[in-house]
Design a protein around this motif. Structure first.
Motif, mmCIF file in Angstrom:
data_model
loop_
_atom_site.group_PDB
_atom_site.id
_atom_site.type_symbol
_atom_site.label_atom_id
_atom_site.label_comp_id
_atom_site.label_asym_id
_atom_site.label_seq_id
_atom_site.Cartn_x
_atom_site.Cartn_y
_atom_site.Cartn_z
ATOM 1 N N ASP A 144 0.830 -1.207 0.000
ATOM 2 C CA ASP A 144 0.000 0.000 0.000
ATOM 3 C C ASP A 144 0.866 1.259 0.000
ATOM 4 O O ASP A 144 0.501 2.278 -0.603
ATOM 5 C CB ASP A 144 -0.979 0.006 1.172
ATOM 6 C CG ASP A 144 -0.297 -0.067 2.525
ATOM 7 O OD1 ASP A 144 0.887 -0.454 2.576
ATOM 8 O OD2 ASP A 144 -0.955 0.260 3.540
ATOM 9 N N TYR A 192 -4.392 11.753 0.068
ATOM 10 C CA TYR A 192 -5.116 11.613 1.338
ATOM 11 C C TYR A 192 -4.754 10.340 2.095
ATOM 12 O O TYR A 192 -5.254 10.111 3.186
ATOM 13 C CB TYR A 192 -6.616 11.725 1.086
ATOM 14 C CG TYR A 192 -6.970 13.136 0.717
ATOM 15 C CD1 TYR A 192 -6.906 14.143 1.665
ATOM 16 C CD2 TYR A 192 -7.275 13.480 -0.591
ATOM 17 C CE1 TYR A 192 -7.158 15.457 1.335
ATOM 18 C CE2 TYR A 192 -7.534 14.792 -0.934
ATOM 19 C CZ TYR A 192 -7.475 15.786 0.034
ATOM 20 O OH TYR A 192 -7.702 17.090 -0.308
ATOM 21 N N GLU A 193 -3.874 9.547 1.531
ATOM 22 C CA GLU A 193 -3.338 8.392 2.245
ATOM 23 C C GLU A 193 -1.860 8.576 2.565
ATOM 24 O O GLU A 193 -1.170 7.631 2.928
ATOM 25 C CB GLU A 193 -3.526 7.130 1.400
ATOM 26 C CG GLU A 193 -4.966 6.800 1.037
ATOM 27 C CD GLU A 193 -5.053 5.563 0.168
ATOM 28 O OE1 GLU A 193 -5.042 4.445 0.721
ATOM 29 O OE2 GLU A 193 -5.102 5.723 -1.068
ATOM 30 N N ASP A 214 -0.216 9.754 4.962
ATOM 31 C CA ASP A 214 0.266 9.434 6.310
ATOM 32 C C ASP A 214 0.868 8.034 6.394
ATOM 33 O O ASP A 214 1.798 7.793 7.177
ATOM 34 C CB ASP A 214 -0.863 9.570 7.330
ATOM 35 C CG ASP A 214 -1.127 11.023 7.702
ATOM 36 O OD1 ASP A 214 -0.302 11.886 7.340
ATOM 37 O OD2 ASP A 214 -2.162 11.293 8.341
ATOM 38 N N LYS A 215 0.368 7.105 5.592
ATOM 39 C CA LYS A 215 0.920 5.739 5.594
ATOM 40 C C LYS A 215 2.353 5.743 5.080
ATOM 41 O O LYS A 215 3.212 5.006 5.585
ATOM 42 C CB LYS A 215 0.055 4.818 4.752
ATOM 43 C CG LYS A 215 -1.341 4.571 5.314
ATOM 44 C CD LYS A 215 -2.138 3.633 4.419
ATOM 45 C CE LYS A 215 -3.544 3.401 4.969
ATOM 46 N NZ LYS A 215 -4.346 2.517 4.089
ATOM 47 N N SER A 256 -4.308 9.882 -4.126
ATOM 48 C CA SER A 256 -3.651 9.154 -3.031
ATOM 49 C C SER A 256 -2.987 10.074 -2.018
ATOM 50 O O SER A 256 -2.494 9.615 -0.983
ATOM 51 C CB SER A 256 -2.626 8.160 -3.591
ATOM 52 O OG SER A 256 -1.509 8.833 -4.144
ATOM 53 N N ILE A 280 0.499 4.086 -2.907
ATOM 54 C CA ILE A 280 0.211 5.482 -2.579
ATOM 55 C C ILE A 280 1.275 6.403 -3.166
ATOM 56 O O ILE A 280 0.961 7.430 -3.786
ATOM 57 C CB ILE A 280 0.126 5.665 -1.047
ATOM 58 C CG1 ILE A 280 -1.077 4.908 -0.494
ATOM 59 C CG2 ILE A 280 0.036 7.153 -0.686
ATOM 60 C CD1 ILE A 280 -1.029 4.703 1.014
#
Length: 526
Positions: free
Chosen positions: A326, A460-461, A463-464, A458, A330
């Motif tokens: 993931d 908004y993802e 942080d991962k 992506s 991202i």
């Protein structure tokens, strides 16, 4: 590479832009760590470089040197001091009420100094000029016409009492200006810049770039100026700041100076040498592999790694540890906006100076003009003569302008030939009455990849990705692309400064570095 003390720790820095060079300079100033900067291109300064063409200079995107950070301001002055006593430069600035053409010594041989410049930016809409940011002057309402003025006023009053949930940039703007003003001055331009409608962009972009700007803020600023001659810069929304400092030969002059200082103090700045692989053992970067100009691959050991690489490239370059699927996805899908500038050398412009500002040969005084006309694709126009007269080889007889377009690498704009694109650009400025094509003397087209990290998809993802990278103890992500954040130049510098502060004290917590330009004191907009 230079021979260095083997007992001295080494920091590898990817990218010779503002963040990377600031990091190298700060390491030399505050630590005993040896910095080595690797730059993929042959240029210094990243998107803050100065492009030279036939004796003229281009500032890609325009870089105002203004910051609410005293540390950054002091840093700039340390590298390139502000012009002091009255001189030719002061007369050029119009501080005596007049502006003269630059004469005298070759600018390459003049002192490296900062000039104080007046910020004059306007919006070109309905083939008329509006103040930027939009003002509440009589001229604004006259240009808008009675119906648009009434509509805008009613729309703003409605927005005061009926706030929308700030789930998008569109709602963010409507809450501060009302729907009619949003549609006139924000909707189309924002879509030009980002390639997507503001309803699909995150409100956090607005919070980062224009947090304090609104109709209320403009009214407040007007009242303050009516009753006080002095202003507290920390209290003024940055879009309302009226002056900035600027290197005599453009932003690249400062960063080229910094690169020279780094080398003189024992560091290294190596161009045309991209970082291709990042080797990690036990959650620490142990070395990087670079491609040399001769085509060889070389492994370079490091104790610290400061990266201004786009996060997509950084993740793809990691070796030695498993990257979660993931995180790969991202980073791979993070959106960017690319940039094209067309430089036109003109005999003159067709538009005349209708302001009260006295200028050389009565030319328009603007540094930037935001093009809001719906029937052209150009986003913004720079007049380099007004950034610094020294950017123009023949200041007295020519006007050197930059036409800014926003695109995505690989799209139709990007793939157009230089000739076709330039002709299209000339045609657009002719269409809206800014130039006569017969006055064009020369032209050049410049492409810039990944100029603007985008806030959708992506993103908004993200942080991962940050959580994964933060576990690598000696890896510090700095700069605009290094953090995938639409930072101004001073924010990019601050990320490097804070990273070096932490390295110097042995603090591996990355949160403060990532928080630059999210805390209120760092907010700024163009």
């Amino acid at each position: 590479m230079n021979t260095i003390d083997k007992n001295k720790k080494q920091a590898v820095i990817a990218g010779a832009g503002p963040a990377g060079l600031t990091g190298a300079y700060e390491l030399l100033k505050h630590t005993d760590i040896h910095p080595v900067v690797f730059e993929e291109s042959g240029d210094i300064g990243g998107i803050s470089k100065t492009v030279r063409y036939q004796g003229n200079r281009m500032d890609i995107g325009g870089h105002r040197f203004f910051s609410k950070s005293q540390r950054v301001t002091k840093w700039w002055n340390e590298i390139m001091p502000l012009q002091g006593a009255p001189s030719l430069d002061d007369r050029l600035l119009g501080t005596t009420g007049k502006e003269f053409a630059p004469k005298g010594p070759d600018p390459e041989k003049t002192d490296r100094v900062m000039l104080v410049r007046n910020r004059i930016s306007r919006i070109f809409y309905l083939h008329k000029f509006f103040d930027y940011p939009i003002s509440l002057k009589l001229k604004t309402f006259t240009n808008m016409g009675l119906f648009r003025t009434i509509e805008a006023g009613c729309g703003y009053v409605w927005s005061v009492f009926f706030k929308k949930p700030e789930t998008s940039l569109e709602n963010f703007y409507i809450n501060r200006f009302g729907k009619p003003l949003y549609r006139m001055f924000f909707e189309d331009y924002t879509e030009k810049v980002w390639g997507v409608h503001p309803s699909k962009l995150g409100a956090d972009w607005g919070a980062q770039r224009v947090k304090g700007l609104s109709v209320f803020a403009i009214l407040k600023d007007m009242l303050k100026k009516s009753f006080s001659k002095k202003e507290n810069l920390k209290e003024v929304e940055t879009s309302l700041i009226e002056q900035f400092v600027y290197p005599k030969l453009g932003p690249g002059q400062l960063w080229e100076t910094v690169a020279g200082e780094v080398s003189e103090k024992g560091g290294e700045v190596i161009t045309e040498t991209p970082v291709k692989e990042i080797h990690i053992e036990g959650n620490r970067v142990t070395s990087v592999t670079v491609d040399t100009p001769s085509g060889e691959r070389r492994e370079v050991p490091c104790d610290y790694f400061l990266s201004s690489l786009p996060l997509k490239d950084l993740i793809q370059s990691i070796r030695g540890i498993d990257v979660p699927d993931d995180v790969k996805r991202i980073a791979e899908e993070l959106p960017y906006r690319d940039f094209i500038t067309v430089g036109l050398l003109m005999k003159k412009l067709s538009i005349k100076n209708r302001t009260k500002i006295k200028t050389f040969a009565d030319r328009i005084p603007d540094t930037w003009i935001y093009i809001q006309e719906r029937d052209v694709r150009i986003g913004r126009l720079q007049i380099f003569n007004n950034w610094s007269p020294y950017l123009v080889k023949d200041y007295e007889n020519t006007i050197w302008i930059g036409l800014e377009y926003f695109c995505t690498e690989g799209d139709d704009f990007w793939k157009m030939s230089d000739k076709d694109f330039t002709q299209m650009a000339i045609g657009e400025l002719t269409q809206i009455g800014i130039i006569d094509p017969d006055d064009v003397l020369d032209s050049v087209r410049i492409k810039v990849k990944k100029a603007y990290p985008s806030y959708f998809g992506s993103y908004y993802e993200l942080d991962k990705v940050k959580d994964f990278l933060n576990k690598i103890e000696n890896l510090w992500c700095i700069g605009r692309n290094g953090q995938h954040r639409y930072n101004n130049m001073d924010h990019s510098m601050m990320t490097a400064m804070v990273a070096v502060d932490h390295i110097a004290t042995g603090n591996n917590d990355k949160s403060e570095v990532w928080s630059v330009n999210t805390e209120e004191e760092y907010h700024e907009s163009k």
